[in-house]
Each structure stands twice: as structure tokens, then as C-alpha cells.
Design an enzyme around this catalytic site. Structure first.
Site, PDB file in Angstrom:
ATOM      1  N   TYR A  95      -2.457  -9.025  15.977  1.00 37.28           N
ATOM      2  CA  TYR A  95      -2.321  -8.067  14.686  1.00 37.28           C
ATOM      3  C   TYR A  95      -3.227  -6.809  14.999  1.00 37.28           C
ATOM      4  CZ  TYR A  95      -3.026  -5.690  10.337  1.00 37.28           C
ATOM      5  OH  TYR A  95      -2.951  -4.806   9.362  1.00 37.28           O
ATOM      6  N   SER A 129       1.641  -7.677   9.242  1.00 35.67           N
ATOM      7  CA  SER A 129       0.306  -7.747   9.073  1.00 35.67           C
ATOM      8  C   SER A 129      -0.414  -9.004   8.782  1.00 35.67           C
ATOM      9  CB  SER A 129       0.139  -6.566   8.029  1.00 35.67           C
ATOM     10  OG  SER A 129       0.681  -7.100   6.769  1.00 35.67           O
ATOM     11  N   ASN A 169       7.246  -4.850  17.058  1.00 29.81           N
ATOM     12  CA  ASN A 169       7.624  -4.221  15.912  1.00 29.81           C
ATOM     13  C   ASN A 169       6.513  -3.149  15.753  1.00 29.81           C
ATOM     14  OD1 ASN A 169       8.990  -3.768  13.158  1.00 29.81           O
ATOM     15  ND2 ASN A 169       6.974  -4.253  12.135  1.00 29.81           N
ATOM     16  N   GLY A 225     -10.540 -17.930  13.303  1.00 34.53           N
ATOM     17  CA  GLY A 225     -10.656 -16.614  13.494  1.00 34.53           C
ATOM     18  C   GLY A 225     -11.356 -15.750  12.324  1.00 34.53           C
ATOM     19  N   ASP A 268      15.328   0.882  10.180  1.00 31.36           N
ATOM     20  CA  ASP A 268      13.982   0.775  10.973  1.00 31.36           C
ATOM     21  C   ASP A 268      13.503   1.699  11.895  1.00 31.36           C
ATOM     22  OD1 ASP A 268      13.473  -2.536  12.182  1.00 31.36           O
ATOM     23  OD2 ASP A 268      12.786  -1.003  13.164  1.00 31.36           O
ATOM     24  N   ILE A 302       0.810  -1.120   0.012  1.00 28.33           N
ATOM     25  CA  ILE A 302       0.018   0.122  -0.067  1.00 28.33           C
ATOM     26  C   ILE A 302       0.815   1.086   0.086  1.00 28.33           C
ATOM     27  CG2 ILE A 302      -1.797   1.353   1.084  1.00 28.33           C
ATOM     28  CD1 ILE A 302      -2.718  -1.446   2.409  1.00 28.33           C
TER      29      ILE A 302
HETATM   30  N1  UFG Z   1      -9.592 -17.040   1.799  1.00 27.70           N
HETATM   31  C1  UFG Z   1      -9.937 -18.262   1.171  1.00 27.70           C
HETATM   32  N2  UFG Z   1      -8.966 -19.050   0.720  1.00 27.70           N
HETATM   33  C2  UFG Z   1      -7.619 -18.546   0.785  1.00 27.70           C
HETATM   34  C3  UFG Z   1      -7.400 -17.126   1.303  1.00 27.70           C
HETATM   35  C4  UFG Z   1      -8.395 -16.552   1.937  1.00 27.70           C
HETATM   36  O1  UFG Z   1     -11.212 -18.843   1.114  1.00 27.70           O
HETATM   37  O2  UFG Z   1      -6.612 -19.091   0.193  1.00 27.70           O
HETATM   38  C5  UFG Z   1     -11.008 -16.397   2.418  1.00 27.70           C
HETATM   39  C6  UFG Z   1     -10.820 -15.927   3.932  1.00 27.70           C
HETATM   40  O3  UFG Z   1     -11.179 -17.130   4.547  1.00 27.70           O
HETATM   41  C7  UFG Z   1     -11.599 -14.874   4.062  1.00 27.70           C
HETATM   42  C8  UFG Z   1     -11.485 -14.134   2.415  1.00 27.70           C
HETATM   43  O4  UFG Z   1     -10.900 -15.152   1.691  1.00 27.70           O
HETATM   44  O5  UFG Z   1     -12.898 -14.973   4.082  1.00 27.70           O
HETATM   45  C9  UFG Z   1     -10.234 -12.828   2.486  1.00 27.70           C
HETATM   46  O6  UFG Z   1      -9.325 -13.551   3.157  1.00 27.70           O
HETATM   47  P1  UFG Z   1      -8.094 -12.635   3.160  1.00 27.70           P
HETATM   48  O7  UFG Z   1      -6.977 -13.383   3.601  1.00 27.70           O
HETATM   49  O8  UFG Z   1      -7.750 -12.030   1.764  1.00 27.70           O
HETATM   50  O9  UFG Z   1      -8.418 -11.426   3.776  1.00 27.70           O
HETATM   51  P2  UFG Z   1      -9.039 -11.078   5.424  1.00 27.70           P
HETATM   52  O10 UFG Z   1     -10.118 -10.750   5.323  1.00 27.70           O
HETATM   53  O11 UFG Z   1      -8.606 -12.454   6.170  1.00 27.70           O
HETATM   54  O12 UFG Z   1      -7.772 -10.077   5.905  1.00 27.70           O
HETATM   55  C10 UFG Z   1      -8.086  -8.818   5.623  1.00 27.70           C
HETATM   56  C11 UFG Z   1      -6.622  -7.925   5.620  1.00 27.70           C
HETATM   57  C12 UFG Z   1      -6.066  -8.052   7.191  1.00 27.70           C
HETATM   58  C13 UFG Z   1      -7.023  -7.766   7.963  1.00 27.70           C
HETATM   59  C14 UFG Z   1      -8.354  -8.628   8.326  1.00 27.70           C
HETATM   60  C15 UFG Z   1      -9.330  -7.842   9.004  1.00 27.70           C
HETATM   61  O13 UFG Z   1      -5.903  -8.598   4.739  1.00 27.70           O
HETATM   62  O14 UFG Z   1      -4.851  -7.519   7.418  1.00 27.70           O
HETATM   63  O15 UFG Z   1      -8.739  -8.332   6.806  1.00 27.70           O
HETATM   64  O16 UFG Z   1     -10.153  -8.667   9.311  1.00 27.70           O
HETATM   65  F1  UFG Z   1      -6.593  -8.029   9.448  1.00 27.70           F
END
Ligand code: UFG
Length: 329
Positions: A142, A78, A93, A285, A52, A13
Site C-alpha cells: 500500500y 488503502s 488500482n 508490520g 473507474d 476523506i
Molecule cells: N489497533 C488495535 N486494535 C484494533 C485496531 C487497531 O490495537 O482493533 C492499533 C494498531 O495496532 C495501531 C493503532 O491501533 O497501533 C492504529 O491502527 P489503525 O489501523 O487505526 O491505523 P494504522 O496506524 O495502522 O494505519 C494508518 C492508516 C493507514 C496507513 C498507516 C500508515 O489508516 O492507511 O496509518 O502507517 F497506511
């Protein structure tokens, strides 16, 4: 001309932020330890100082070298899963880096900071869409580290006159293929880049993490926001602070939710590739739905996200297909 310090400006970003600021005529100083960032993402015009944030002497030198007018802080770890396994790494960090940055700002008389926060500060949401005034109860270290920094910003405002905008991102995605910057994480954990790696033939399938959620198709719903819209909001926030706007937190999301299956379907359409998907167990989670109310950012900052899901995925596809090995090739 104004000089803006972009901490973490070699990251995903942050590099889009530096590109936008440079395009708008700002002087940009990037500080980054290149631990997850890429020097190649810092494009012409921006100056890179490698170090850093936790190194106070390093920050002191940067603040002495350049006439910094404002700070945007993206520098942080993150990965949600990693934060659960190693909370000390995340608090150490993320919080210490911000303490050090605020100390340098205080010592050098820099007042305004735009801080990269997250929807993870809310934890399991009380309702949809999520508003800034909703309960914040992070469900991982996080999100907790980012919420701790929001507290630190508030108290630094009262004590030292620091003024801040804490921007709570929902799901950042997309790229800026014109400037040749995009997402390049290792390991990659985010849905859209993983889906596009399947389209490129770098993975043979994407796992759908659970299809028994209480949503229309059983898969998790998220609010995907184009990284270029996201960074536009940072510039508006900086200008808002500059004209004396009140410090606070702002959600940055599109206000629209898409399920995992809808993302995969859209990616199939945009790329013209089959992309095979296999249902796997839920990931620990994951809330079932996260959708932002972006009313406050629209009304107070004057922000309007302009790029929808097709544009997010087609820009990300242009980046990934043009740079299948990220910045390495
Ligand atoms: N997902 C899959 N398969 C994958 C990867 C992700 O099904 O291989 C699903 C996850 O379960 C989730 C959705 O796709 O339901 C999005 O997942 P991401 O990992 O892309 O993003 P997140 O929603 O988990 O995470 C984002 C930000 C984080 C932040 C979070 C807040 O990337 O930094 O939202 O809840 F902490």
C-alpha cells in the site's frame, strides 16, 4: 467560480473534501467507482459521475463535460493487510488510476493536482517526529504504491509541467456530523471506529494489538488528525499550487501522539460507555510510534490543525451513534 475534480469523493476523506469545497463556493465534480465509496456521502451541490479512474475514455468524457481547474485524487485501495496479501491489486488500482488521471490532465491542459499520500511511505521511521526529508522505505505494498505515485508525479512535473502536492496523512479520524458524513468502511480495521462500535454494543470488545512496545504504556502511539483539519490542508495546498507554489510532499498530522490505551480511555470518557478491551498479539508490520512533524505544512501552506483528540472522538461518536449502520441506515 473554480471547478475541482474530486476523485474518490464518495469515500471517507473525499466526501469531507467535497463538503468543504462546496461550502467555500467551488463547483465540485466527484468521480468514484463506488467500490468502497457511498453515493449517499456525495451531498447536494457536488455532481457525481460514476466510473473507474483506470477507464481513460470515462475520464476524457468528464474532463470534456466540465471546465476542470484542478484535481484532488483520493481514489485508492488503502488496507495495509490486504495489500500484503494482494500487491497486484494495489499497484494495479492505485498506480494505474493515477497514470490515467495524469494522462487526462495532460491531454486537457489541467496543471494542478493534490494527491492523497500516506505516512506508510516512510515504513519503519528513523526518528520522531517524522520529517518529509526522512528516509522513505515502505514496509507494505500500500505504502509502496503511494510512493510510486509520488515518483510519477515528480517525473510528470518535469515532463509535462504538472504541479502537485503529495499529502502524507497520519491517522485520519473524526467526522462531520453537521453534514452527516463520517467513516463507513467494510471491513472496518481502524482503531477509533472499532472502539466506537464497542461503545454502541456492536462488538463486545476491542483487541489491543500488543502491549509490549517500547512506549510509556506498552501500546502503539499514533498521530490522529481530524478529517476536517485534513481536508482544510488540501484546500490550502490547492491555493498554494494555484499561486505558483513549488511541488512537493507535506506531512499532515497533529504533531501529538496517543497510545491505543489512551484512545480507548478517551472514548470511554466521551461516550460514557465502559468499552471492554483485551490484549491480543501484535499486528504484523505495526511500527511502535508514528508522529508527524507538521512544520512544513504550517510554514509553507499556512495550515493549523484546530481539533484535538476529544473533538475527533466526539465528532466520530456523533456520526456513529446517529448512523449505527453507516450510510445504510
Ligand atoms: N489497533 C488495535 N486494535 C484494533 C485496531 C487497531 O490495537 O482493533 C492499533 C494498531 O495496532 C495501531 C493503532 O491501533 O497501533 C492504529 O491502527 P489503525 O489501523 O487505526 O491505523 P494504522 O496506524 O495502522 O494505519 C494508518 C492508516 C493507514 C496507513 C498507516 C500508515 O489508516 O492507511 O496509518 O502507517 F497506511
Amino acid at each position: 467560480m473554480k471547478t475541482i475534480l474530486v476523485a474518490g469523493g464518495a469515500g471517507y476523506i473525499g466526501s469531507h473534501m467535497s463538503a468543504l469545497l462546496t461550502e467555500k463556493g467551488y463547483e465540485v465534480v466527484v468521480v468514484d467507482n463506488l467500490c468502497t465509496g457511498h453515493w449517499q456521502a456525495v451531498k447536494g451541490g457536488a455532481k457525481l459521475r460514476v466510473g473507474d479512474l483506470r477507464d481513460g475514455a470515462f475520464l476524457d468524457r468528464v474532463f470534456s463535460e466540465f471546465p476542470i481547474d484542478g484535481v484532488i485524487n483520493f481514489a485508492a485501495f488503502s488496507l495495509v493487510g490486504e495489500s500484503v496479501a494482494d500487491p497486484l491489486k494495489y499497484y494495479g488500482n492505485n498506480v494505474s488510476g493515477s497514470v490515467s488521471m495524469l494522462t487526462a490532465m495532460k491531454n486537457h491542459g489541467v496543471e494542478n493536482i493534490v494527491f492523497s499520500s500516506t505516512a506508510a511511505t516512510y515504513g519503519e521511521p528513523e526518528k520522531q517526529p517524522i520529517e518529509e526529508t526522512d528516509r522513505t522505505e515502505p514496509s507494505n505494498p500500500y505504502g509502496a504504491s503511494k510512493l510510486a505515485i509520488e515518483g510519477l508525479l515528480k517525473w510528470s512535473g518535469r515532463a509535462y509541467g504538472i504541479r502537485y502536492a503529495a499529502l502524507r496523512y497520519f491517522n485520519a479520524a473524526g467526522a462531520n456530523p453537521e453534514v452527516e458524513i463520517g467513516e463507513d468502511h467494510y471491513p472496518e480495521t481502524h482503531l477509533i471506529p472499532i472502539v466506537l462500535q464497542c461503545a454502541l454494543g456492536k462488538r463486545d470488545h476491542v483487541g489491543i494489538f500488543g502491549d509490549d512496545y517500547p512506549t510509556a504504556d506498552g501500546t502503539c502511539v499514533r498521530d490522529y488528525i481530524h478529517v476536517r483539519d485534513l481536508v482544510s490542508a488540501h484546500l490550502l495546498a490547492l491555493e498554494y499550487l494555484d499561486r505558483g507554489g513549488e511541488s512537493g510532499a507535506f506531512n499532515l498530522g497533529s504533531g501529538d501522539g496517543y497510545s491505543v490505551k489512551e484512545i480507548i480511555e478517551t472514548a470511554r470518557r466521551v461516550t460514557g460507555k465502559p468499552i471492554s478491551a483485551v490484549t491480543e498479539p501484535r499486528r504484523a508490520g505495526d511500527p511502535s510510534v508514528l508522529i508527524a512533524s507538521n512544520k512544513k505544512a504550517r510554514e509553507v501552506l499556512g495550515w493549523t490543525p484546530e481539533r484535538g483528540l476529544e473533538k475527533i472522538i466526539s465528532d466520530a461518536w456523533a456520526w456513529h451513534s446517529g448512523h449505527p449502520n453507516g450510510y445504510e441506515g
